[in-house]
Design a protein around this motif. Structure first.
Motif, PDB file in Angstrom:
ATOM      1  N   PRO A  82       0.848  -1.196   0.000  1.00  0.00           N
ATOM      2  CA  PRO A  82       0.000   0.000   0.000  1.00  0.00           C
ATOM      3  C   PRO A  82       0.889   1.254   0.000  1.00  0.00           C
ATOM      4  O   PRO A  82       2.045   1.214   0.442  1.00  0.00           O
ATOM      5  CB  PRO A  82      -0.780  -0.116   1.309  1.00  0.00           C
ATOM      6  CG  PRO A  82      -0.792  -1.587   1.597  1.00  0.00           C
ATOM      7  CD  PRO A  82       0.532  -2.099   1.094  1.00  0.00           C
ATOM      8  N   ALA A  83       0.364   2.361  -0.486  1.00  0.00           N
ATOM      9  CA  ALA A  83       1.154   3.591  -0.677  1.00  0.00           C
ATOM     10  C   ALA A  83       1.913   4.012   0.575  1.00  0.00           C
ATOM     11  O   ALA A  83       3.100   4.351   0.500  1.00  0.00           O
ATOM     12  CB  ALA A  83       0.247   4.717  -1.171  1.00  0.00           C
ATOM     13  N   ALA A  84       1.254   4.017   1.729  1.00  0.00           N
ATOM     14  CA  ALA A  84       1.911   4.463   2.962  1.00  0.00           C
ATOM     15  C   ALA A  84       3.069   3.540   3.340  1.00  0.00           C
ATOM     16  O   ALA A  84       4.129   3.989   3.770  1.00  0.00           O
ATOM     17  CB  ALA A  84       0.900   4.538   4.096  1.00  0.00           C
ATOM     18  N   ILE A  85       2.878   2.247   3.160  1.00  0.00           N
ATOM     19  CA  ILE A  85       3.929   1.281   3.482  1.00  0.00           C
ATOM     20  C   ILE A  85       5.077   1.397   2.484  1.00  0.00           C
ATOM     21  O   ILE A  85       6.243   1.315   2.858  1.00  0.00           O
ATOM     22  CB  ILE A  85       3.348  -0.144   3.542  1.00  0.00           C
ATOM     23  CG1 ILE A  85       2.414  -0.250   4.756  1.00  0.00           C
ATOM     24  CG2 ILE A  85       4.448  -1.200   3.573  1.00  0.00           C
ATOM     25  CD1 ILE A  85       1.658  -1.548   4.868  1.00  0.00           C
ATOM     26  N   LYS A  86       4.755   1.620   1.235  1.00  0.00           N
ATOM     27  CA  LYS A  86       5.791   1.799   0.214  1.00  0.00           C
ATOM     28  C   LYS A  86       6.666   3.005   0.544  1.00  0.00           C
ATOM     29  O   LYS A  86       7.886   2.958   0.408  1.00  0.00           O
ATOM     30  CB  LYS A  86       5.132   1.963  -1.160  1.00  0.00           C
ATOM     31  CG  LYS A  86       6.095   1.912  -2.329  1.00  0.00           C
ATOM     32  CD  LYS A  86       5.293   1.942  -3.619  1.00  0.00           C
ATOM     33  CE  LYS A  86       6.149   1.646  -4.818  1.00  0.00           C
ATOM     34  NZ  LYS A  86       5.337   1.596  -6.050  1.00  0.00           N
ATOM     35  N   ARG A  87       6.032   4.082   0.996  1.00  0.00           N
ATOM     36  CA  ARG A  87       6.772   5.285   1.386  1.00  0.00           C
ATOM     37  C   ARG A  87       7.736   4.978   2.532  1.00  0.00           C
ATOM     38  O   ARG A  87       8.907   5.381   2.504  1.00  0.00           O
ATOM     39  CB  ARG A  87       5.789   6.376   1.826  1.00  0.00           C
ATOM     40  CG  ARG A  87       5.871   7.629   1.043  1.00  0.00           C
ATOM     41  CD  ARG A  87       4.964   8.767   1.509  1.00  0.00           C
ATOM     42  NE  ARG A  87       3.801   8.428   2.312  1.00  0.00           N
ATOM     43  CZ  ARG A  87       2.588   8.146   1.837  1.00  0.00           C
ATOM     44  NH1 ARG A  87       2.371   8.128   0.544  1.00  0.00           N
ATOM     45  NH2 ARG A  87       1.593   7.878   2.663  1.00  0.00           N
ATOM     46  N   VAL A  88       7.261   4.267   3.542  1.00  0.00           N
ATOM     47  CA  VAL A  88       8.105   3.909   4.685  1.00  0.00           C
ATOM     48  C   VAL A  88       9.266   3.026   4.225  1.00  0.00           C
ATOM     49  O   VAL A  88      10.400   3.204   4.671  1.00  0.00           O
ATOM     50  CB  VAL A  88       7.276   3.200   5.783  1.00  0.00           C
ATOM     51  CG1 VAL A  88       8.169   2.599   6.852  1.00  0.00           C
ATOM     52  CG2 VAL A  88       6.274   4.156   6.400  1.00  0.00           C
ATOM     53  N   MET A  89       9.002   2.108   3.324  1.00  0.00           N
ATOM     54  CA  MET A  89      10.061   1.231   2.819  1.00  0.00           C
ATOM     55  C   MET A  89      11.126   2.027   2.079  1.00  0.00           C
ATOM     56  O   MET A  89      12.316   1.773   2.243  1.00  0.00           O
ATOM     57  CB  MET A  89       9.478   0.143   1.930  1.00  0.00           C
ATOM     58  CG  MET A  89       8.742  -0.910   2.705  1.00  0.00           C
ATOM     59  SD  MET A  89       8.230  -2.260   1.623  1.00  0.00           S
ATOM     60  CE  MET A  89       7.567  -3.386   2.830  1.00  0.00           C
ATOM     61  N   ARG A  90      10.699   2.973   1.280  1.00  0.00           N
ATOM     62  CA  ARG A  90      11.676   3.809   0.559  1.00  0.00           C
ATOM     63  C   ARG A  90      12.493   4.652   1.533  1.00  0.00           C
ATOM     64  O   ARG A  90      13.709   4.780   1.374  1.00  0.00           O
ATOM     65  CB  ARG A  90      10.968   4.686  -0.461  1.00  0.00           C
ATOM     66  CG  ARG A  90      10.548   3.915  -1.681  1.00  0.00           C
ATOM     67  CD  ARG A  90      10.323   4.826  -2.875  1.00  0.00           C
ATOM     68  NE  ARG A  90      10.119   4.030  -4.050  1.00  0.00           N
ATOM     69  CZ  ARG A  90       9.038   4.101  -4.810  1.00  0.00           C
ATOM     70  NH1 ARG A  90       8.082   4.954  -4.518  1.00  0.00           N
ATOM     71  NH2 ARG A  90       8.933   3.343  -5.869  1.00  0.00           N
ATOM     72  N   LEU A  91      11.832   5.235   2.527  1.00  0.00           N
ATOM     73  CA  LEU A  91      12.536   6.055   3.514  1.00  0.00           C
ATOM     74  C   LEU A  91      13.554   5.244   4.307  1.00  0.00           C
ATOM     75  O   LEU A  91      14.603   5.755   4.688  1.00  0.00           O
ATOM     76  CB  LEU A  91      11.541   6.714   4.475  1.00  0.00           C
ATOM     77  CG  LEU A  91      10.713   7.850   3.898  1.00  0.00           C
ATOM     78  CD1 LEU A  91       9.610   8.258   4.872  1.00  0.00           C
ATOM     79  CD2 LEU A  91      11.598   9.045   3.566  1.00  0.00           C
ATOM     80  N   SER A  92      13.243   3.973   4.539  1.00  0.00           N
ATOM     81  CA  SER A  92      14.142   3.122   5.318  1.00  0.00           C
ATOM     82  C   SER A  92      15.253   2.503   4.469  1.00  0.00           C
ATOM     83  O   SER A  92      16.159   1.874   5.005  1.00  0.00           O
ATOM     84  CB  SER A  92      13.352   2.014   6.004  1.00  0.00           C
ATOM     85  OG  SER A  92      12.850   1.122   5.040  1.00  0.00           O
ATOM     86  N   GLY A  93      15.166   2.647   3.145  1.00  0.00           N
ATOM     87  CA  GLY A  93      16.197   2.105   2.267  1.00  0.00           C
ATOM     88  C   GLY A  93      15.953   0.679   1.802  1.00  0.00           C
ATOM     89  O   GLY A  93      16.824   0.076   1.182  1.00  0.00           O
ATOM     90  N   ILE A  94      14.763   0.150   2.074  1.00  0.00           N
ATOM     91  CA  ILE A  94      14.448  -1.222   1.632  1.00  0.00           C
ATOM     92  C   ILE A  94      14.580  -1.339   0.118  1.00  0.00           C
ATOM     93  O   ILE A  94      14.978  -2.377  -0.408  1.00  0.00           O
ATOM     94  CB  ILE A  94      13.035  -1.636   2.097  1.00  0.00           C
ATOM     95  CG1 ILE A  94      13.010  -1.846   3.614  1.00  0.00           C
ATOM     96  CG2 ILE A  94      12.536  -2.879   1.369  1.00  0.00           C
ATOM     97  CD1 ILE A  94      13.807  -3.021   4.110  1.00  0.00           C
ATOM     98  N   ASP A  95      14.259  -0.252  -0.599  1.00  0.00           N
ATOM     99  CA  ASP A  95      14.338  -0.303  -2.062  1.00  0.00           C
ATOM    100  C   ASP A  95      15.774  -0.469  -2.576  1.00  0.00           C
ATOM    101  O   ASP A  95      15.974  -0.738  -3.742  1.00  0.00           O
ATOM    102  CB  ASP A  95      13.675   0.930  -2.690  1.00  0.00           C
ATOM    103  CG  ASP A  95      14.289   2.236  -2.235  1.00  0.00           C
ATOM    104  OD1 ASP A  95      14.841   2.308  -1.117  1.00  0.00           O
ATOM    105  OD2 ASP A  95      14.203   3.212  -2.998  1.00  0.00           O
TER     106      ASP A  95
END
Length: 102
Positions: A82-95
Motif C-alpha cells: 500500500p502507498a503508505a507502506i511503500k513510502r516507509v520502505m523507501r525512507l528506510s532504504g528497503i528499495d
C-alpha cells in the motif's frame, strides 16, 4: 495465520495479510524462513497486497529475509505494498536491497 506461502522450485511467494507488528512478525518470519530453508530458495517475493498496518517490525522482517536469502545467492521482491507502506520502505532504504513492485 497472517502469512500463506507458495513455492515453485527455488522460488517462494509469501502472501502477508493484516497487521505486521512485533508479535505477528515473529510468526511470519518463522513460516517464511522455514520455506526458504526447505527449498534452498533463491527468490523470495513478499506480497503486501493485504497488509493494513506495518510498524518498524515490518522493515526488520524484510531485512532479515534479505539476509537469509542472500545466503542462497538470492533476491527479494516486495510487491503490491500500500502507498503508505511503500513510502516507509523507501525512507528506510528497503528499495536498495529489494525490488519494490506495484
Amino acid at each position: 495465520m497472517a502469512v500463506r506461502t507458495e513455492t515453485d522450485g527455488k522460488s517462494v511467494i509469501a502472501y502477508i495479510s493484516g497487521e505486521i507488528d512485533h508479535h505477528s512478525a515473529a510468526a511470519i518470519r518463522k513460516v517464511i524462513d522455514s520455506e526458504i530453508e526447505k527449498n534452498a530458495a533463491n527468490l523470495l517475493t513478499l506480497d503486501f497486497s493485504d497488509v493494513t498496518f506495518m510498524d518498524s517490525s515490518g522493515i526488520g522482517l524484510v531485512m532479515g529475509r534479505y539476509r537469509l536469502i542472500k545466503g542462497y545467492n538470492g533476491k527479494v521482491i516486495v510487491q503490491n505494498p500500500p502507498a503508505a507502506i511503500k513510502r516507509v520502505m523507501r525512507l528506510s532504504g528497503i528499495d536498495k536491497i529489494a525490488t519494490l513492485k506495484g
